[in-house]
Structures are given as C-alpha cells and as structure tokens.
Scaffold this motif. Structure first.
Motif, PDB file in Angstrom:
ATOM      1  N   THR A 234      26.302  60.425  30.663  1.00  0.00           N
ATOM      2  CA  THR A 234      27.679  60.371  30.173  1.00  0.00           C
ATOM      3  C   THR A 234      28.394  59.141  30.725  1.00  0.00           C
ATOM      4  OG1 THR A 234      28.766  61.535  32.004  1.00  0.00           O
ATOM      5  CG2 THR A 234      27.731  62.889  30.277  1.00  0.00           C
ATOM      6  N   THR A 274      28.936  59.077  36.671  1.00  0.00           N
ATOM      7  CA  THR A 274      28.268  59.516  35.443  1.00  0.00           C
ATOM      8  C   THR A 274      27.599  60.864  35.677  1.00  0.00           C
ATOM      9  OG1 THR A 274      26.229  58.358  36.005  1.00  0.00           O
ATOM     10  CG2 THR A 274      27.864  57.144  34.711  1.00  0.00           C
ATOM     11  N   ALA A 312      32.676  65.087  26.596  1.00  0.00           N
ATOM     12  CA  ALA A 312      32.236  63.888  27.320  1.00  0.00           C
ATOM     13  C   ALA A 312      31.536  62.914  26.380  1.00  0.00           C
ATOM     14  CB  ALA A 312      31.294  64.281  28.456  1.00  0.00           C
ATOM     15  N   SER A 313      31.731  61.632  26.619  1.00  0.00           N
ATOM     16  CA  SER A 313      31.061  60.602  25.831  1.00  0.00           C
ATOM     17  C   SER A 313      29.705  60.287  26.444  1.00  0.00           C
ATOM     18  CB  SER A 313      31.904  59.321  25.791  1.00  0.00           C
ATOM     19  OG  SER A 313      33.148  59.560  25.177  1.00  0.00           O
ATOM     20  N   VAL A 314      28.684  60.225  25.603  1.00  0.00           N
ATOM     21  CA  VAL A 314      27.358  59.827  26.065  1.00  0.00           C
ATOM     22  C   VAL A 314      27.290  58.311  26.052  1.00  0.00           C
ATOM     23  CG1 VAL A 314      24.893  59.881  25.567  1.00  0.00           C
ATOM     24  CG2 VAL A 314      26.265  61.955  25.295  1.00  0.00           C
TER      25      VAL A 314
END
Length: 397
Positions: A234, A274, A312-314
């Motif tokens: 992430t 992360t 969440a953004s990957v």
C-alpha cells in the motif's frame, strides 16, 4: 580445514549468511552470483523471522536456533561496521487469528503442539486484541500472540551479512554464471563460469529457487523447484498494523504440497509506513507474470482481518520465487554423490528467517563440529531431495 577455499554459489541471504559464517571460521571464501547480490529471491521477500508458522519438528528447531542467533549476528555487525541498521530488525511479535470456529479448533491444536516444543504463545482476550491491534476485525474467534516473531528488511539484512563476510576477507564475483563442474578423481575441483574457471576445495549450492538447475549443471541434481508468491504494497498510511498479523489459513498454505494456488492473509507494516499484504503460493515454474486473480484473493482475505484497508491505495505489487522441496524441509549438508559439493537451500518462504541458523549448521558440519540442533533431517540423501536419482541409486545397489 582452516584456510580451505570455499566457493559459495549464490549471493542471496542464504549464500551471504554462509559466507559470513565460513569466513569467520577461517576459510577462504568467494561468493559467486550470476546477477547481483540479493537481487533475486531475497529482494522479493517479506522479511519473516518466524517461529509461529512451524509445528514441532526439525524446521521449528532450525527456526528457534536462527531466532536465537539473529540479535547476536546484528549486534556483532553493528559493533564492527555500524551496518546493522540496514537490516531494520524489528522483534515486533506476531498475532495469528482465527475467524471461524473450525479455524479456532485447528489453531488451538496447532498451538498446543508448539508449546510442547518450547514456543512462547499468549492467548489474547478481546481487550488485549483491541489494545494490540485496534484496527483488527472484532469478528474473530481466537487470537494468539507469538512474542518471538520478528521481521527484517530482506535485502538490507543480506547486505549486512555479506558486508560482514567481505569485511573479513571474502570476495564477491557478480555477473558470473556457473555453467558446469570440473571433476578430478570423482571430486569437484572447479566450476566453469561465464567469467572463467573458479577453483575451490568446497562448493556450496546456495542458489535458492535455481538450486535445482544449478545442481543439474554440476551433475548432482536435487529436487528444488520454484514456488511463486505475490505481495501487495500500500501507499504509506498512518499507524495501522503493529504486529505481523495473519489468519490461521497461513499455516496450512505453508505446509501444502498442492499444485493449485494457495492464498492466505498476512498483513504487516514497514518502517516507511507502507503495509505489506500477502501471501500466495503457486507452482508455475519460473513464469514471472503477475496474476490479478491471485492478488484479488490475497486482498480479499486481508480485508477480513483489517476491513479498514478497503480504502487504501495499492502503490505496487511484486512477486518472487521460493525454493520448494516436496517434504518442506531445507537441504543442508554434503552431497554424497559428488565429494566437495554441499547444499544450503530449499527453505521456500522461510529462507530470510532461517538463514543464520542454516549457515551455522552448514559450517559446523563442514568443520566436523557438533551441531546445535539435529542435522540429519536436512541431509541431502533423502528421497524428497534426490527424487528419481534416489530411486536409480537404490536399484543400482
């Protein structure tokens, strides 16, 4: 044996750990890799240093030995060169979670066996779980804390180990692919490489997932095959996950020999903020293609543990190959078919954590010293390692 020449074939974390241990024992060591140091499997790992995922038996004993050794290895590196921080050692502990009644029963049985083998385990009640992992789903049936689980940054840890070996006089040859063996009187005395001939008294096959191919080139094949894993990363987040957290399915996936893809949830943070989300295990040879359907399964299972990660953004995904042996035990020791050849590999996804223990066992065996744990289960001449070669040998006898 002091002063004997050793060529370690592979500069991943296993080869680096072996080089460090061997040069400390007074041997003349060269490390050879067809690419760069820690540039393949090691750099695609999660950095697990686990005792929690292993039941009673030889692999758990190797894990316990490694866990005892890691702090001292890093303390020595820090004292000598100030390099230990690159390993990002974090004894954060692990939490294994069951989300079903069946999973809870299986986890209880598994933990009972581990306790008999000396693994420290603490059962967490609902309040303790909320305190340890406030973002974990409340819909769980059992949560067990393993305080001895840890984590390193894989490439950084390998860099520390290899750096220690080089500082003590070992040499490194990268961009040098091994093509075959040169024998004399039935013993291996050199390897032919793309960079010329390399002579030594001992050759250590530490080529990770490529150990099977390398062993065939050397004329003593072992059954080590690639098993692929995928990881999601992430974008940096506020503090969200504080331990290595995984569902009870992880243990079953680790021990499975099934051809089909195995997935389970393993969720942990890094110092950069992360979140690493795994894991998967697929028997696809050396196919490097990422598989969106596998990543989807992994993400879906992770959300059962941490629903808040849905937004969440990957940032990226990556995959790597792990060295798989059919009986799920590493291969450590001398090859009885080819004097001078030794093996250190077959750790599948546990090689980062098991590296320093493996190196200690290998060095003790090579120097004919008593080993700290029983080494016989890791021997090369077992059916799972020799496969068809073992059958042929038995028929010849």
């Amino acid at each position: 044996m002091s002063g004997s020449r050793v060529a370690v074939l592979g500069a991943g974390i296993i080869g680096s750990a072996c080089a460090r241990e061997l040069v400390r024992a007074g041997l003349d060591v060269v490390v050879v890799d067809r690419g760069g140091a820690a540039g393949a499997t090691t750099s695609h790992g999660e950095g697990n240093v686990l005792v929690s995922d292993k039941g009673p038996g030889p692999e758990l004993e190797l894990a316990q030995l490694s866990r005892r050794l890691w702090p001292g290895v890093l303390a020595e590196a820090e004292e000598r060169t100030g390099s230990a921080r690159a390993a990002e050692w974090e004894p954060k502990g692990g939490i294994m979670v069951a989300t079903t009644e069946a999973g809870a029963r299986g986890l209880a049985d598994f933990a009972a066996g581990q306790r008999t083998a000396g693994v420290r385990i603490e059962e967490l009640d609902a309040d303790a779980v909320r305190s340890a992992e406030p973002h974990l789903t409340p819909h769980h049936t059992t949560a067990l804390h393993y305080p001895d689980d840890g984590q390193v940054q894989p490439a950084g840890a390998a860099q520390v180990l290899l750096g220690e070996a080089l500082a003590r006089g070992a040499r490194l040859r990268t961009g040098t692919e091994v093509l075959g063996a040169v024998r004399r009187g039935g013993r291996i005395e050199a390897v032919q490489t793309t960079g010329g001939r390399i002579e030594a008294d001992i050759f250590v096959n530490a080529a990770g997932p490529w150990a099977g191919e390398l062993s065939r080139r050397l004329g003593a094949p072992v059954e080590v095959h690639p098993r692929r894993g995928e990881v999601l990363v992430t974008a940096p987040l506020p503090p969200t996950v504080f331990h290595k957290v995984y569902d009870a399915d992880y243990v079953g996936a680790v021990g499975s020999s099934a051809e089909e893809t195995q997935t389970s949830a393993v969720v942990e943070s890094t110092r950069a903020g992360t979140i690493l989300i795994g894991s998967s295990r697929s028997r696809v040879g050396f196919d490097v293609r990422l598989r969106p359907e596998v990543l989807s399964q992994v993400a879906r299972k992770a959300l059962t543990l941490f629903p808040g990660l849905a937004g969440a953004s990957v940032m990226r995904t990556y995959g790597g190959f792990r060295p798989y042996v059919p009986d799920h035990l590493p291969v450590i020791g001398a090859d009885p078919r080819l004097p001078g050849l030794w093996h250190a590999g077959g750790h599948e996804g546990a090689g980062i954590g098991l590296s320093v223990g493996t190196a200690r066992v290998l060095c003790d065996l090579l120097l004919d010293r008593p080993t700290e744990i029983g080494a016989a289960p890791f021997r090369v001449d077992r059916p799972a390692v020799l496969g068809g070669a073992a059958d042929a040998s038995a028929q010849g006898a």
